[in-house]
Write an enzyme that holds these catalytic residues in place. Structure first.
Site, PDB file in Angstrom:
ATOM      1  N   GLU A 174      -6.763   3.704  -3.501  1.00  0.00           N
ATOM      2  CA  GLU A 174      -6.125   2.419  -3.217  1.00  0.00           C
ATOM      3  C   GLU A 174      -5.945   1.601  -4.489  1.00  0.00           C
ATOM      4  O   GLU A 174      -6.575   1.846  -5.501  1.00  0.00           O
ATOM      5  CB  GLU A 174      -6.926   1.613  -2.204  1.00  0.00           C
ATOM      6  CG  GLU A 174      -8.428   1.607  -2.412  1.00  0.00           C
ATOM      7  CD  GLU A 174      -8.901   1.100  -3.743  1.00  0.00           C
ATOM      8  OE1 GLU A 174      -8.436   0.011  -4.151  1.00  0.00           O
ATOM      9  OE2 GLU A 174      -9.731   1.785  -4.386  1.00  0.00           O
ATOM     10  N   GLU A 316      -8.491   3.682  -6.993  1.00  0.00           N
ATOM     11  CA  GLU A 316      -7.266   4.482  -7.154  1.00  0.00           C
ATOM     12  C   GLU A 316      -7.414   5.876  -6.540  1.00  0.00           C
ATOM     13  O   GLU A 316      -6.443   6.592  -6.393  1.00  0.00           O
ATOM     14  CB  GLU A 316      -6.861   4.648  -8.630  1.00  0.00           C
ATOM     15  CG  GLU A 316      -6.578   3.355  -9.364  1.00  0.00           C
ATOM     16  CD  GLU A 316      -6.135   3.583 -10.813  1.00  0.00           C
ATOM     17  OE1 GLU A 316      -5.924   4.744 -11.213  1.00  0.00           O
ATOM     18  OE2 GLU A 316      -6.003   2.583 -11.538  1.00  0.00           O
TER      19      GLU A 316
END
Lengths: 351, 351
Positions: A174, A316
């Site tokens: 994310e 991420e």
């Protein structure tokens, strides 16, 4: 019961299979090594074998999906970085320059970025899936992050993203400035843990900023004191990228894919997915313990021990991809190591 | 001073270089991530850059070397496996069936097995280096494991092995039934730690067998109570594979190679190498914390935090190779990640 009748959860099978588990364990124990000497690789091989219903593990077309969204609570000054960085980092990912790009290339993962709710319009790009629910959530301090309908929509959108992906391995990550705040709030409410234990420095708050963040989140949690049911908790306190990632995990589990779970935010999505469908956990490989405060408590809630603990706090999906070679190692030792019989090696001395 | 005048240690340069370190740190900090967010990968990149004297890391022809030897103390029943397994496992490695073969193939390491002192004759094989000092050490309970001359010979042989290897990365592992015993004894004597804290179950002793092992090692340590100087400690309490691995580490450091250190036995070799030449440590990447009791204390002695903690206790170098992709990740993020400037990403909000 709150109104979640419109949420359609995919059916998920438990992976438990005592016969296969015994066969896998015997295969592992007959390898030329002391029993248990490969530690976590052995339990990983067992989990993967049960997911794939096979003694011969095979990974196909691994996918990395990064869900990006913005958060109304960023306006309260809970992050060390300005909100614009969400959009900028999506651009960086689409240009191939973020950490997750580097590790995806290293390990042969196809990378998709999903706009789950970035507070800006994004230009079309072959690696971008436009699934924006809204341009950022509302400020949790003032009301629910999203409507119940948006929460359901985001979960369904996450499921649909996975449905369209090839392969049998998915890693989720994310990007969303301020998203340790909704993650901490979800954890506090779903687990009952004290907020003070689960609020951390995120991308690098100092002591004063951390105290401010704790005060803001205390206010936010009190604002939604009555909300307890998982879907309602998501709507009140969550984020679009978290919701979509939860849906994606549920769908991946329903398709018996191996799911690589990254750090604190992905952990909150996993916690929510398991609150909605506990059996989801069978398919989750917890890859990294984040340095973000509260992640170890989140993992304890899920009775999960991650593969790596590298003191990272980047998100991420980076922690997920760094652990990937260990899954390959688990597969390879199961396939390629000689057995005591085949190698003519003596076993343990009988006592 | 004991007589170790015949030991010729290679010159080893410290890697410290404040100018380069500052340049590396700036490069790391300018990557598009919060400062420090890649955690251990960042400190690893810094260490590797200092070893290679460059901001652009490059790994060439990585080598895996497994040192094998037998131990007279095996006759005291301190291992769960019979001594013959050393020879059998060397055969398994030369046939490609051991765990270390699997991981070496996975990660593209050339594999050599060195007969440092196996208690049997070994047939010639392209991957076998015949460097036998003697067919096993003497029983430490009855006298020194080896003569001072043999200790020096083994150290020199380890240095010579590395001298002949290509590449700039070497990983070291070992095979030797009962070798957690000399490793524990070396640790206890070189560190002053109580033996009870550093003696573990090895390949899988039960409680009764562990108590027996502790009694045997207590006797062995008392037998050599007067020995303190590192080389003399090696001769009294060590093993041929440990000695040779120490020499190999010293030589690798002197050639500025990156040295991947595996678990408890390799850790004992590293402890000895650092006792002989403290600056060796600059070149050591500690890869895995073994489940073997005492390894965390050994690492604390060296002020080392390993990259992985996978509850393994296999040796062979397996922990070293499983960590290898993390070194590649460190190299790749340093080379390929965008900077804040190049990607147009905003930095931290000024406070």
């Amino acid at each position: 019961m709150t109104d979640n009748t419109s949420l359609l959860l995919p059916p998920i099978e438990p992976t438990a299979d005592p016969v296969l588990a015994a066969r896998l364990q015997q295969r592992i124990d007959n390898k030329t090594k002391p029993p248990g000497a490969l530690g976590r690789l052995e339990t990983l091989a067992l989990q993967l074998g049960l997911i794939q219903r096979s003694e011969a593990l095979a990974f196909d077309a691994p996918q990395m999906v990064v869900f990006a969204a913005d958060h109304g609570i960023a306006a309260e000054g809970v992050s060390a970085f300005p909100q614009a960085v969400t959009l900028q980092m999506v651009g960086n990912m689409l240009a191939g320059g973020a950490a997750i790009n580097v590790f995806a290339r290293q390990h042969g993962f196809a990378l998709q970025v999903v706009d789950a709710g970035v507070a800006a319009d994004l230009a079309a790009h072959p690696q971008l899936l436009q699934r924006k629910i809204a341009p950022g959530t509302a400020n949790i301090c003032e009301g629910p992050a999203m409507s119940m309908a948006q929460a359901v929509q985001a979960l369904h959108a996450g499921m649909a993203v996975v449905k369209d992906l090839p392969g049998n391995v998915v890693a989720f990550g994310e990007m969303g400035i301020a998203n340790t705040s909704p993650a901490a709030l979800l954890l506090a409410r779903l687990s009952g843990l004290p907020l003070a234990d689960v609020v951390g420095r995120g991308t690098g708050l100092d002591d004063v900023q951390l105290a401010h963040k704790q005060a803001v989140l205390t206010r936010a949690l009190a604002r939604h004191a009555e909300v307890q049911e998982p879907l309602a908790v998501l709507a009140a306190l969550g984020g679009f990228e978290i919701a979509m990632m939860s849906g994606a995990m549920l769908q991946a589990a329903s398709e018996r894919r191996v799911v690589l779970v990254d750090g604190f935010i992905a952990g909150a999505a996993a916690l929510l997915a398991c609150a909605l469908q506990p059996v989801t956990k069978d398919y989750l490989v917890f890859c990294h313990r984040s340095a973000e405060r509260g992640h170890h408590l989140l993992l304890a809630q899920l009775q999960a021990t991650p593969l790596l603990d590298l003191d990272m706090r980047l998100g991420e999906g980076t922690g997920a991809l760094l652990a990937w070679p260990l899954l390959q190692s688990a597969s390879l030792f199961l396939a390629e190591m000689a057995s005591f019989d085949s190698a003519g090696v003596s076993g343990k001395t009988e006592t």
